[in-house]
Design an enzyme around this catalytic site. Structure first.
Site, PDB file in Angstrom:
ATOM      1  N   TYR A   1     -18.650 -50.598  32.541  1.00  0.00           N
ATOM      2  CA  TYR A   1     -18.850 -51.994  32.155  1.00  0.00           C
ATOM      3  C   TYR A   1     -19.571 -52.762  33.259  1.00  0.00           C
ATOM      4  CZ  TYR A   1     -15.539 -50.432  28.690  1.00  0.00           C
ATOM      5  OH  TYR A   1     -14.941 -49.710  27.696  1.00  0.00           O
TER       6      TYR A   1
ATOM      7  N   ARG B   1      -1.012 -42.006  21.832  1.00  0.00           N
ATOM      8  CA  ARG B   1      -2.043 -40.976  21.681  1.00  0.00           C
ATOM      9  C   ARG B   1      -1.722 -39.710  22.489  1.00  0.00           C
ATOM     10  NH1 ARG B   1      -5.155 -44.513  18.929  1.00  0.00           N
ATOM     11  NH2 ARG B   1      -6.362 -46.137  19.970  1.00  0.00           N
TER      12      ARG B   1
ATOM     13  N   CYS C   1     -15.209 -42.555  16.336  1.00  0.00           N
ATOM     14  CA  CYS C   1     -13.760 -42.492  16.232  1.00  0.00           C
ATOM     15  C   CYS C   1     -13.338 -43.374  15.071  1.00  0.00           C
ATOM     16  CB  CYS C   1     -13.067 -42.953  17.521  1.00  0.00           C
ATOM     17  SG  CYS C   1     -11.402 -42.271  17.639  1.00  0.00           S
TER      18      CYS C   1
ATOM     19  N   GLU D   1     -10.303 -27.968  27.720  1.00  0.00           N
ATOM     20  CA  GLU D   1     -10.784 -28.873  26.662  1.00  0.00           C
ATOM     21  C   GLU D   1     -12.309 -28.973  26.695  1.00  0.00           C
ATOM     22  OE1 GLU D   1      -9.878 -30.469  24.120  1.00  0.00           O
ATOM     23  OE2 GLU D   1      -7.728 -30.794  24.160  1.00  0.00           O
TER      24      GLU D   1
ATOM     25  N   LYS E   1     -12.826 -38.621  31.381  1.00  0.00           N
ATOM     26  CA  LYS E   1     -12.397 -39.993  31.131  1.00  0.00           C
ATOM     27  C   LYS E   1     -10.891 -40.102  31.296  1.00  0.00           C
ATOM     28  CE  LYS E   1     -12.044 -43.356  27.490  1.00  0.00           C
ATOM     29  NZ  LYS E   1     -11.749 -43.505  26.112  1.00  0.00           N
TER      30      LYS E   1
ATOM     31  N   CYS F   1     -10.289 -45.175  15.193  1.00  0.00           N
ATOM     32  CA  CYS F   1      -9.199 -46.100  15.536  1.00  0.00           C
ATOM     33  C   CYS F   1      -9.559 -47.580  15.403  1.00  0.00           C
ATOM     34  CB  CYS F   1      -8.628 -45.789  16.909  1.00  0.00           C
ATOM     35  SG  CYS F   1      -9.826 -45.712  18.243  1.00  0.00           S
TER      36      CYS F   1
ATOM     37  N   LYS G   1     -10.429 -35.954  27.881  1.00  0.00           N
ATOM     38  CA  LYS G   1      -9.961 -37.337  27.774  1.00  0.00           C
ATOM     39  C   LYS G   1      -8.449 -37.364  27.913  1.00  0.00           C
ATOM     40  CE  LYS G   1     -10.007 -41.275  24.609  1.00  0.00           C
ATOM     41  NZ  LYS G   1     -10.629 -41.839  23.394  1.00  0.00           N
TER      42      LYS G   1
ATOM     43  N   ARG H   1      -8.390 -51.512  24.239  1.00  0.00           N
ATOM     44  CA  ARG H   1      -7.761 -51.604  22.914  1.00  0.00           C
ATOM     45  C   ARG H   1      -7.699 -53.054  22.447  1.00  0.00           C
ATOM     46  NH1 ARG H   1      -3.467 -46.857  24.391  1.00  0.00           N
ATOM     47  NH2 ARG H   1      -5.011 -45.187  24.316  1.00  0.00           N
TER      48      ARG H   1
ATOM     49  N   SER I   1     -11.966 -49.274  30.846  1.00  0.00           N
ATOM     50  CA  SER I   1     -11.645 -50.699  30.852  1.00  0.00           C
ATOM     51  C   SER I   1     -10.607 -51.075  31.911  1.00  0.00           C
ATOM     52  CB  SER I   1     -11.149 -51.106  29.466  1.00  0.00           C
ATOM     53  OG  SER I   1     -10.020 -50.321  29.087  1.00  0.00           O
TER      54      SER I   1
HETATM   55  C1  PBG Z   1     -11.528 -44.724  21.046  1.00  0.00           C
HETATM   56  C2  PBG Z   1     -11.854 -44.992  22.479  1.00  0.00           C
HETATM   57  C3  PBG Z   1     -11.011 -45.479  23.496  1.00  0.00           C
HETATM   58  C4  PBG Z   1     -11.831 -45.641  24.617  1.00  0.00           C
HETATM   59  C5  PBG Z   1     -13.112 -45.210  24.272  1.00  0.00           C
HETATM   60  N1  PBG Z   1     -13.101 -44.814  22.944  1.00  0.00           N
HETATM   61  C6  PBG Z   1      -9.591 -45.887  23.464  1.00  0.00           C
HETATM   62  C7  PBG Z   1      -8.520 -44.894  23.249  1.00  0.00           C
HETATM   63  O1  PBG Z   1      -8.733 -43.685  23.183  1.00  0.00           O
HETATM   64  O2  PBG Z   1      -7.393 -45.356  23.079  1.00  0.00           O
HETATM   65  C8  PBG Z   1     -11.403 -46.184  25.949  1.00  0.00           C
HETATM   66  C9  PBG Z   1     -12.464 -46.886  26.725  1.00  0.00           C
HETATM   67  C10 PBG Z   1     -11.985 -47.770  27.815  1.00  0.00           C
HETATM   68  O3  PBG Z   1     -10.776 -47.927  28.081  1.00  0.00           O
HETATM   69  O4  PBG Z   1     -12.858 -48.370  28.449  1.00  0.00           O
HETATM   70  N2  PBG Z   1     -10.826 -43.565  20.799  1.00  0.00           N
HETATM   71 ZN    ZN Z   2      -9.930 -43.479  18.710  1.00  0.00          ZN
END
Ligand code: PBG
Ligand code: ZN
Length: 324
Positions: free
Chosen positions: A308, A213, A112, A229, A244, A114, A191, A201, A269
């Site tokens: 985690y 997003r 990604c 998807e 996810k 970001c 997702k 984040r 997370s």
């Molecule tokens: C990046 C990404 C994210 C997560 C995994 N890859 C954050 C998002 O999409 O904003 C989230 C993982 C987590 O919250 O544990 N795109």
């Molecule tokens: Zn991202």
């Protein structure tokens, strides 16, 4: 029913089992860190300095964890995410390091932009119909480039998490063109635009400066769209699909596994933070809640669980084994 729950017969009748080979541990590698850096919203989780990632993976391997999902935090961010495909970038270096100290570990990399863009969005942004937003097609080339750079560094699987339309097909094409036919794609195929990502984040320093997003991730209330998807990603050539977040979204797993591909569930997370916070307050029993959350993901149909808690769960599995 009680005869089948007798203490002695019960262990023989368990329908689902959690194994260490179900578990994938996410790890953050921070190019700007010179020591282990705690992540405030994710107690007991850390950002690793690049030099420490090898020993961290060896410790996981000792516990029986065989797969990691790597995230990079670069020293430099810009609008085009130039650090993301740098052959000497934080994640590329980390993959090489992990592969050299622990060649038997399955290395999956999050693909990604970001963490690498200064605006924090998952690709290239520009003026859209409703203001500044992620531009789908101009971002595809960037995402493919990142994936190839990870494959070149030695990643076994690349895991695109940007939710761009067409991301899996451009990545598959680019990997094949560059000679990486053996590199797999674990797509973050289903997702959701979830509020449960905020600790991540902070951990990955990937929060967006404006917008959100919700124009590229799925609204939590949409089921058919969520299945579609994953279906599209399967058709585009994904090897493994994903749901996810995990817990709130396990209803999707049963439908998505009917597509025939392995399915990963990502306990994100925010799920980690909620369990950890309640446990730290003494309000719930951490071990029991975690093991319950993981076996329920299995029951829903998960082949893999990204969590985690992977390292802790491995230890708890060892203890359960000793009690038998
Ligand atoms: C990046 C990404 C994210 C997560 C995994 N890859 C954050 C998002 O999409 O904003 C989230 C993982 C987590 O919250 O544990 N795109
Ligand atoms: Zn991202």
């Amino acid at each position: 029913m009680r005869r089948l729950r007798g203490r002695l017969i019960q262990p023989f009748l368990k329908e689902y089992h959690l194994q260490k080979t179900d578990l994938v541990m996410p790890l953050f590698i921070d190019e700007t860190a010179d020591r282990l850096t705690p992540i405030p919203a994710m107690p007991c989780q850390f950002r690793y300095p690049p030099g420490d990632i090898g020993s961290a993976v060896l410790r996981l391997q000792e516990k029986g964890i065989g797969a990691v999902l790597l995230f990079g935090i670069p020293a430099h961010k810009d609008p085009g995410a130039s650090g993301s495909y740098n052959p000497e970038g934080v994640i590329q270096e980390a993959v090489r390091r992990v592969k050299s100290v622990a060649p038997g570990i399955l290395v999956i990399t999050d693909v990604c932009a970001c963490e690498y863009t200064d605006h924090g969005h998952c690709g290239i942004v520009g003026e859209g119909l409703y203001g500044m937003d992620l531009q789908n097609d101009p971002s595809l080339e960037l995402i493919a480039r990142i994936a190839v750079s990870h494959a070149r560094a030695g990643a076994d699987f690349v895991a695109p998490s940007c939710m761009l339309d067409g991301m899996v097909s451009v990545i598959r094409q680019a990997l094949d063109d560059e000679g990486f036919q053996e590199t797999g794609i674990m797509s973050y195929s289903t997702k959701f635009a979830s509020a449960l990502y905020s600790p991540f984040r902070e951990a990955a320093d990937s929060g967006f400066r404006y917008g959100d997003r919700s124009t590229y991730q799925i609204h939590p209330g949409n089921f058919r769209e969520a299945v579609r998807e994953s279906e599209i990603d399967a058709l585009e050539g994904a090897d493994i699909l994903m749901v996810k977040p995990g817990g709130f979204y396990l209803d999707l797993v049963a439908s998505i596994r009917e597509l025939g591909l392995p399915v990963a569930v990502y306990q994100v997370s925010g799920e980690y933070a909620m369990i950890k916070a309640a446990a730290m307050n003494g309000w719930i029993d951490e071990r029991n809640v975690v093991m319950e959350s993981l076996i329920c993901a299995k029951r829903a149909g998960a082949d893999l669980i990204i969590t985690y808690y992977a390292a802790d769960a491995a230890g708890w599995l060892d203890e359960e084994q000793r009690l038998l």
